[in-house]
Motif scaffolding. Sequence first.
Motif, PDB file in Angstrom:
ATOM      1  N   ALA A 676       0.834  -1.037   0.040  1.00  0.00           N
ATOM      2  CA  ALA A 676      -0.087  -0.202  -0.049  1.00  0.00           C
ATOM      3  C   ALA A 676       0.779   1.243   0.197  1.00  0.00           C
ATOM      4  O   ALA A 676       2.034   1.116   0.602  1.00  0.00           O
ATOM      5  N   PRO A 677       0.598   2.287  -0.732  1.00  0.00           N
ATOM      6  CA  PRO A 677       1.425   3.477  -0.608  1.00  0.00           C
ATOM      7  C   PRO A 677       1.276   4.260   0.655  1.00  0.00           C
ATOM      8  O   PRO A 677       0.137   4.096   1.292  1.00  0.00           O
ATOM      9  N   TYR A 678       2.130   4.977   0.902  1.00  0.00           N
ATOM     10  CA  TYR A 678       2.095   5.998   2.271  1.00  0.00           C
ATOM     11  C   TYR A 678       1.290   7.004   1.739  1.00  0.00           C
ATOM     12  O   TYR A 678       1.570   7.603   0.717  1.00  0.00           O
ATOM     13  N   GLN A 679       0.353   7.688   2.685  1.00  0.00           N
ATOM     14  CA  GLN A 679      -0.333   8.671   2.389  1.00  0.00           C
ATOM     15  C   GLN A 679       0.363  10.063   3.022  1.00  0.00           C
ATOM     16  O   GLN A 679       0.638   9.888   4.338  1.00  0.00           O
ATOM     17  N   ILE A 680       0.409  10.886   2.216  1.00  0.00           N
ATOM     18  CA  ILE A 680       1.322  12.036   2.509  1.00  0.00           C
ATOM     19  C   ILE A 680       0.268  13.189   2.492  1.00  0.00           C
ATOM     20  O   ILE A 680      -0.519  13.503   1.558  1.00  0.00           O
ATOM     21  N   ARG A 681       0.331  13.935   3.726  1.00  0.00           N
ATOM     22  CA  ARG A 681      -0.327  15.186   3.925  1.00  0.00           C
ATOM     23  C   ARG A 681       0.433  16.376   4.240  1.00  0.00           C
ATOM     24  O   ARG A 681       1.069  16.379   5.126  1.00  0.00           O
ATOM     25  N   ILE A 682       0.477  17.620   3.629  1.00  0.00           N
ATOM     26  CA  ILE A 682       1.135  18.553   3.563  1.00  0.00           C
ATOM     27  C   ILE A 682       0.290  20.015   3.724  1.00  0.00           C
ATOM     28  O   ILE A 682      -0.365  19.961   2.929  1.00  0.00           O
ATOM     29  N   VAL A 683       0.518  20.663   4.758  1.00  0.00           N
ATOM     30  CA  VAL A 683      -0.314  21.652   5.084  1.00  0.00           C
ATOM     31  C   VAL A 683       0.432  23.148   5.198  1.00  0.00           C
ATOM     32  O   VAL A 683       1.224  23.117   6.104  1.00  0.00           O
ATOM     33  N   TYR A 684       0.228  24.070   4.559  1.00  0.00           N
ATOM     34  CA  TYR A 684       1.075  25.168   4.568  1.00  0.00           C
ATOM     35  C   TYR A 684      -0.084  26.129   5.320  1.00  0.00           C
ATOM     36  O   TYR A 684      -1.285  26.518   4.597  1.00  0.00           O
ATOM     37  N   ILE A 685       0.358  26.915   6.414  1.00  0.00           N
ATOM     38  CA  ILE A 685      -0.707  27.990   6.946  1.00  0.00           C
ATOM     39  C   ILE A 685       0.245  29.265   6.821  1.00  0.00           C
ATOM     40  O   ILE A 685       1.049  29.596   7.151  1.00  0.00           O
TER      41      ILE A 685
END
Length: 832
Positions: A676-685
């Motif tokens: 399974a692929p790794y799930q990446i979440r990138i947040v810029y505030i």
Amino acid sequence: MNRKKFPIPRYGFGRLTAIATITLCLAATSAEALEKTYRFYRFVTIGMKNDNDTIQLGEFTFSLNGTVLNTNDRNANNVNVVPVTITSGEQDPEGFEGPAEVSDGDLETKWLKYLPFGEAEALTFEFESPVTIDSYNWGSGNDSVDYSRSPVSWRFEGSSDGLTWDVLDVRFDYPIQNADLTYQAGFNVRDEFDPAILHFRIDTDTSAGIVLNGSPVGLEWETVSSDEVSISPAPGNVDTSSLGVTVNPPANSTVEYTLTAGRTGVTETANSTVNVRTVVGGEATYQFVRFTATKLGNGTPDGFVQLAEFSFVNDGSPVSVSSVSNPGGDSNDGEGVENLIDGDGVANKWLDFENAPVIFDFGEAKTFDGYSFYTANDLPDRDPIQWTLEGSNDETNWTRIEDVNFDYPTPPRNVSTRDIPLPGPSLVARLNSFTGSSQTLLQGEPLVLSWSVDAAATIEIDQGVGPVSPGEGSIVVTPAPALGDTTYTLTASSLGGTVTETFTVNVIPMPATTTIAYDDFISAGDELSLRGSTSISGDVLRLTPDEGGQMGEAWFRLRQPVADGFEATFGMSMNQDAPDGNVSADGLAFVIQNSPAGSDSSSNGENGVATNALNIKFKSFGFDPFEASQLQVLAGTTILQTRSIDLTPGTMLHGLPAGVEGDPYPYTLGSPAGKAPYQIRIVYIAGTPGHLDIYFNGIAIVQNLDVDLAEIGAVDANGDAFVGFSARTGGYVQNNDITDWKMAYGDFSALPPFGLVKVNYRRDYSAGPAGVPVLDIVWNADGEVNYELESSPDLTPESWTTQSFHDPVAGQIGVRLPITEPRMFYRVVEVE
């Protein structure tokens, strides 16, 4: 302006400089060997290997019909001996390393001679009676290669009386066999030669290569085998040799004078060029002056640089220098930069192996209007032939005051350039940059052209743009370029001439897909710019295949409004089709960039784009948990933060099976295909600065990292940027795949409430390949609340003990605990 003179010592390792670029052919019109009979012969040295100032020969022979004459019984058999007296100027013929050594039959002995060369110092052979020959040869000495002591240009002549000489052979820049103790292939006696130019240069007794407008410039030259010589532009036809002809170059110009030598009835000609520049002149007032050699005699900006002396003048009077430095330089003892201002002229030199700048300190701000330097004793490959001068009063802010951007006719060894005037208003314009907002533009998007130019009086851009402001600036092109390629040319002009630069943009139709919302990549089309090894493979975006030495990029062609906040989510898989026990490599990056190349930008693989970019790097290569699961945030090439994913509590990796040493790689981001692929979440505030959070399968790896997209140049003036991925493989390999990708824009500062995120039972491999069992506990925290992690063996109230205390965090808190008991209960408690 006066020329300061110093005595010129003899240096064992020196050489005579070739001043101008010479293109010629010296092949004989007839290659047949001719028989010639003379009582006297001489070998006249014209030029040495690497223009050295020392010649040595191990042997010199004469031949007739293939038989070498037994001069002075060189064969040591007393048969057919041909007596000969051998001299060279005032040198003792029979002395140590004297001329007689070239006819003793032994290459291990040698004749050695320093400058001067020329006819008066020629290696001269006087026979008792006329001798007939049809060829000659010479052998090199014992250390000719190391010290460049073999000739490459010479004349061979014969005479009946020792007074009047006939040329029998001429070689110029001959491709000798450059080896020690080695004979050449031999040289035939000839009677017809193509013309040759021995030198064409500035007369440094009267002129510099840069002069004030209206000043004459002296030229000198010497040719052989020519009866027709001309200089263009004017004066036209000239004598075959001269020591004093002057030319009058036009004002504010750089003129290339070409000397052409020919001979009646011969097709081939010889050509040589000399550059001369004229300037208005001017003065500068600074405390510090920085000299930088931008091109050396070797034809490149790289290599060793050397000079004997450097000085400044104002209205013909010397300007004293307090001190001098060579930051970044590397010199031998006794050849430091201080020699440039010691007043000893050519008695010593500055030699820098790094070609680093030289900074002169006057001690206070002083005015000067000219400068000069002396060449060193040897190796003109080390001469500066292009350079800049910059002035400063604080050693931080530098202003260009001289730019010799043509090949200056640097003089011979240990000779001064004479005083060179500063250009003043004739300083050539420098075009630092001319770029567009993107090399590939979608139809309807604006094109912004930007430039940085100094010392220009006027700047113009064609294609209807017209004049623009000098210095730095930008402009939105109106009307927008049409579909296809459009090339814009910027022309910057000063009294010193013009410089131009071009920028080409390719306008393509607007794609059907204008938002980033990929559940997979089956339907991906022209909205993605795929570069290098990147392709759509089935339903994934494959940045690199599972092959060695691959690199690729994928950019969404439309700029995205990222500056006010964004959320990027994507599936990432660094997998091997058939794991073979080798670790995977190298990695990939998610990139926010405002590179001038736009959606055509190249990259540094997993390191992203080098400038104007935010790079979030995922690295799989390594042999420990820190290296093989590395997440790194970079502003261009500047590292902002480095974390290990595997060492972060709450993470679990697929890993790879056993390697070549028998150990698996459970800590790498690489995995077998199909996992399974790794799930990446990138947040810029957004904010001043903004901050960045990066999640791996829901676990915060990076939190609250200060990043200002505008400050690092990753967005344009509107806050927009290109977004995408880059990747690389090396000797170790992996598929670098993106399985899905979505972008959203706005405010993502809201945090989830306090609560458990994840509990993991796993092994920690930081202490070794076997790992130790650990328990990971991760929870969402409140930015204003303290926390305690407590444990109990049986859940009774009195049994709870504090394991750790945690200050407030706006984000997640994770703890990794060693497992030492068969059973233990844990809880997280908010603390007032």
